[in-house]
Design a protein around this motif. Structure first.
Motif, mmCIF file in Angstrom:
data_model
loop_
_atom_site.group_PDB
_atom_site.id
_atom_site.type_symbol
_atom_site.label_atom_id
_atom_site.label_comp_id
_atom_site.label_asym_id
_atom_site.label_seq_id
_atom_site.Cartn_x
_atom_site.Cartn_y
_atom_site.Cartn_z
ATOM 1 N N GLU A 74 0.881 -1.064 -0.018
ATOM 2 C CA GLU A 74 -0.095 0.045 0.061
ATOM 3 C C GLU A 74 0.797 1.186 0.018
ATOM 4 O O GLU A 74 2.133 1.203 0.364
ATOM 5 N N ASP A 79 10.663 -0.277 2.260
ATOM 6 C CA ASP A 79 9.502 -0.183 1.360
ATOM 7 C C ASP A 79 9.943 -1.122 0.106
ATOM 8 O O ASP A 79 10.807 -1.327 -0.451
ATOM 9 N N ILE A 80 8.799 -2.181 -0.046
ATOM 10 C CA ILE A 80 8.919 -3.207 -0.967
ATOM 11 C C ILE A 80 7.832 -3.010 -1.795
ATOM 12 O O ILE A 80 6.569 -2.840 -1.251
ATOM 13 N N SER A 135 0.063 -8.133 -7.771
ATOM 14 C CA SER A 135 -0.317 -9.622 -8.355
ATOM 15 C C SER A 135 0.045 -9.812 -9.845
ATOM 16 O O SER A 135 0.505 -10.857 -10.233
ATOM 17 N N GLU A 136 -0.664 -8.964 -10.800
ATOM 18 C CA GLU A 136 -0.420 -9.191 -12.106
ATOM 19 C C GLU A 136 0.948 -9.232 -12.722
ATOM 20 O O GLU A 136 1.073 -10.047 -13.910
HETATM 21 O O1 DLL Z 1 0.187 -5.683 -2.735
HETATM 22 C C1 DLL Z 1 1.851 -7.248 -3.589
HETATM 23 C C2 DLL Z 1 2.602 -7.090 -2.313
HETATM 24 C C3 DLL Z 1 2.421 -7.624 -1.194
HETATM 25 C C4 DLL Z 1 3.540 -5.738 -2.651
HETATM 26 C C5 DLL Z 1 3.497 -7.347 -0.222
HETATM 27 C C6 DLL Z 1 4.296 -5.592 -1.451
HETATM 28 C C7 DLL Z 1 4.210 -6.319 -0.309
HETATM 29 P P1 DLL Z 1 -1.853 -6.123 -5.095
HETATM 30 O O2 DLL Z 1 -2.674 -6.899 -3.778
HETATM 31 O O3 DLL Z 1 -2.117 -6.924 -6.291
HETATM 32 O O4 DLL Z 1 -0.210 -6.825 -4.879
HETATM 33 O O5 DLL Z 1 -1.619 -4.708 -5.036
HETATM 34 C C8 DLL Z 1 -0.969 -4.161 -6.115
HETATM 35 O O6 DLL Z 1 -0.856 -2.242 -4.500
HETATM 36 O O7 DLL Z 1 -0.503 -1.672 -7.917
HETATM 37 C C9 DLL Z 1 0.204 -0.695 -5.874
HETATM 38 O O8 DLL Z 1 -0.942 0.232 -5.974
HETATM 39 C C10 DLL Z 1 -0.163 -1.059 -4.559
HETATM 40 N N1 DLL Z 1 1.498 -1.248 -3.858
HETATM 41 C C11 DLL Z 1 2.050 -2.290 -3.755
HETATM 42 N N2 DLL Z 1 3.172 -2.209 -2.930
HETATM 43 C C12 DLL Z 1 3.329 -1.009 -2.832
HETATM 44 C C13 DLL Z 1 4.106 -0.087 -2.399
HETATM 45 C C14 DLL Z 1 0.606 -6.583 -3.613
HETATM 46 N N3 DLL Z 1 5.438 -0.352 -1.487
HETATM 47 C C15 DLL Z 1 -1.068 -2.592 -5.631
HETATM 48 N N4 DLL Z 1 3.947 1.325 -2.070
HETATM 49 C C16 DLL Z 1 0.057 -1.936 -6.650
HETATM 50 C C17 DLL Z 1 2.892 1.841 -2.482
HETATM 51 C C18 DLL Z 1 1.942 -0.296 -3.290
HETATM 52 N N5 DLL Z 1 1.876 1.070 -3.274
#
Ligand code: DLL
Length: 442
Positions: free
Chosen positions: A224, A244-245, A249-250
């Protein structure tokens, strides 16, 4: 030589990190080789991609250089919805060893797939993520990302095992137990969303536990948007370093980009995920250093190649070399998504601007909620923010002054006025995963 590269100054990097240090020309050669083969794979196995290429009169051979990618059609989130569930797969189901899904805001989730080789790439980029954040064998890692269809839990899990860390697969939620195990098991690292960790800081305080006195030393936070101001609050309130990481999913899940010990921008694992920045209006590619929408192409995915996927995340690439020595480029933290942008009385506002402004004011807590309403055809924005217990129990005048100060700070940061409500500590809803900051009642 790998051994020349050190992480956090006191341990050699895990061998998985070698591609982080490839000379730029070798990296580009590898990227081109992989790009040509993934375009061919998608063309041969994914109907939607082949049809779009044909519409433009393009054959896979049209991609001869990295720059030629600009002619290839984009992929967008609705393509995944329209082909639900398996329509974008480039491998037969018999070769797919894992499915994940991400729940959208409406209706059906989007589904993503991994072959055995995709799983090993994912594990590899997650191992590189943890190595970059200074996590190593011997660390005890409390993995509080959700396990299940969400990619966070299992994605982090496999990377942690690969580097030889001890994983506690606790998943999100049950905060009291999180603090108990953190203390009893001596967790040195935690993985979670930044907003959930904020909640754990409060939970610890409630249980009389001081996080700074525990062995916990690093947090691997993502999934997030969060701001630099939020990082400072987290680090000051817990005594850990917050990294920050980034991922989605895509593309693969977490493991697309990660900060390093420099904590200044996220290195994109661009030997597997080719980044472009485009102007979100014209969709024309922008040069390094300019801000726009991040577009990613998976260079090695088998089960579900994504070609020029429009992430909607706003960032810019940082071509300058990093103090850590990695040669893969960095991107600045994703503070905003183009579809998170609120239009309030005609002014564009991102939640992250509000977070940044709020947390600059002393007396606020990093818990807030944005409520949008419409009164007499006019947009109204209310920002509810928790304040410290001493402010809250103080005189009405102190509260009023603080409220005015925040309203003033917001007005100068955003260019529009917002109504500010100061609320009691712990009164706003806490999340176990991604926080929902905006309540749009319009
Ligand atoms: O959130 C994957 C993830 C899991 C990343 C754990 C990091 C840690 P989705 O649920 O598909 O996947 O959401 C992806 O979340 O397009 C961003 O808009 C937002 N996002 C992910 N990481 C960040 C970040 C996971 N470090 C969507 N900063 C992405 C800001 C983030 N936004």
């Amino acid at each position: 030589m790998m051994d020349e590269h050190w992480s956090d100054g006191d341990a050699p990097l895990h061998p998985a990190s070698a591609p982080d240090f490839l000379p730029a020309d070798q990296r580009r050669a590898l990227q081109l080789h992989r790009l040509r083969s993934v375009v061919k794979r998608a063309y041969e196995h994914v109907d939607l991609f082949r049809a779009r290429m044909k519409e433009r009169g393009l054959e896979p051979d049209a991609v001869r250089t990295l720059d030629d990618l600009r002619h290839v059609p984009f992929t967008v989130k609705t393509d995944l919805r329209d082909t639900y569930p398996f329509g974008l797969f480039a491998s037969p189901l018999s070769d797919i060893v894992r499915l994940h899904a991400s729940s959208g805001t409406t209706g059906k989730p989007i589904v993503v797939a991994y072959t055995r080789r995709d799983m090993s790439v994912w594990t590899g980029v997650m191992a590189r993520t943890f190595a970059a954040c200074g996590v190593r064998a011997g660390d005890i890692v409390q993995n509080a990302y959700g396990y299940g269809l969400f990619t966070g839990g299992l994605g982090a899990h496999y990377g942690l095992e690969a580097i030889g860390a001890t994983v506690i697969p606790i998943s999100g939620g049950n905060s009291e137990r999180q603090i108990m195990l953190m203390k009893d098991f001596g967790s040195t690292v935690i993985c979670s969303t930044p907003s959930y960790f904020l909640h754990l800081i409060e939970q610890a305080a409630e249980m009389g536990v001081t996080l700074a006195d525990l062995p916990l030393r690093a947090g691997i936070f993502g999934a997030e948007p969060w701001t630099e101001e939020m990082r400072q609050r987290i680090e000051a309130n817990s005594g850990i370093r917050a990294y920050d990481i980034y991922g989605l999913s895509e593309i693969i899940g977490p493991g697309v980009a990660s900060e390093c010990s420099a904590q200044c921008g996220l290195h994109v694992f661009e030997d597997h995920f080719l980044p472009e920045i485009v102007d979100p209006e014209t969709l024309e590619p922008l040069p390094d250093g300019e801000t726009g929408e991040l577009v990613l192409t998976t260079l090695s995915k088998e089960a579900m190649p994504m070609i020029r996927y429009r992430t909607r995340d706003i960032t810019r690439l940082m071509p300058e070399p990093c103090a850590c020595g990695r040669t893969i480029r960095r991107m600045v933290r994703v503070a905003a998504r183009s579809d998170d942008m609120m239009i309030i009385r005609g002014v564009n506002v991102f939640p992250s601007q509000i977070e940044e402004a709020l947390l600059r004011v002393e007396g606020t807590l990093p818990h807030y909620q944005i409520v949008l309403t419409r009164e007499h055809d006019l947009d109204q924005m209310e920002v509810q923010v928790e304040v410290t217990p001493d402010v809250f129990s103080d005189q009405v005048k102190t509260m009023q002054n603080l409220r005015k100060k925040i309203e003033h700070t917001l007005a100068s940061a955003l260019g529009i006025r917002a109504k500010v409500s100061l609320v009691e500590p712990l009164s706003l809803q806490r999340s176990q995963g991604k926080a929902k900051r905006v309540l749009d009642k319009r």
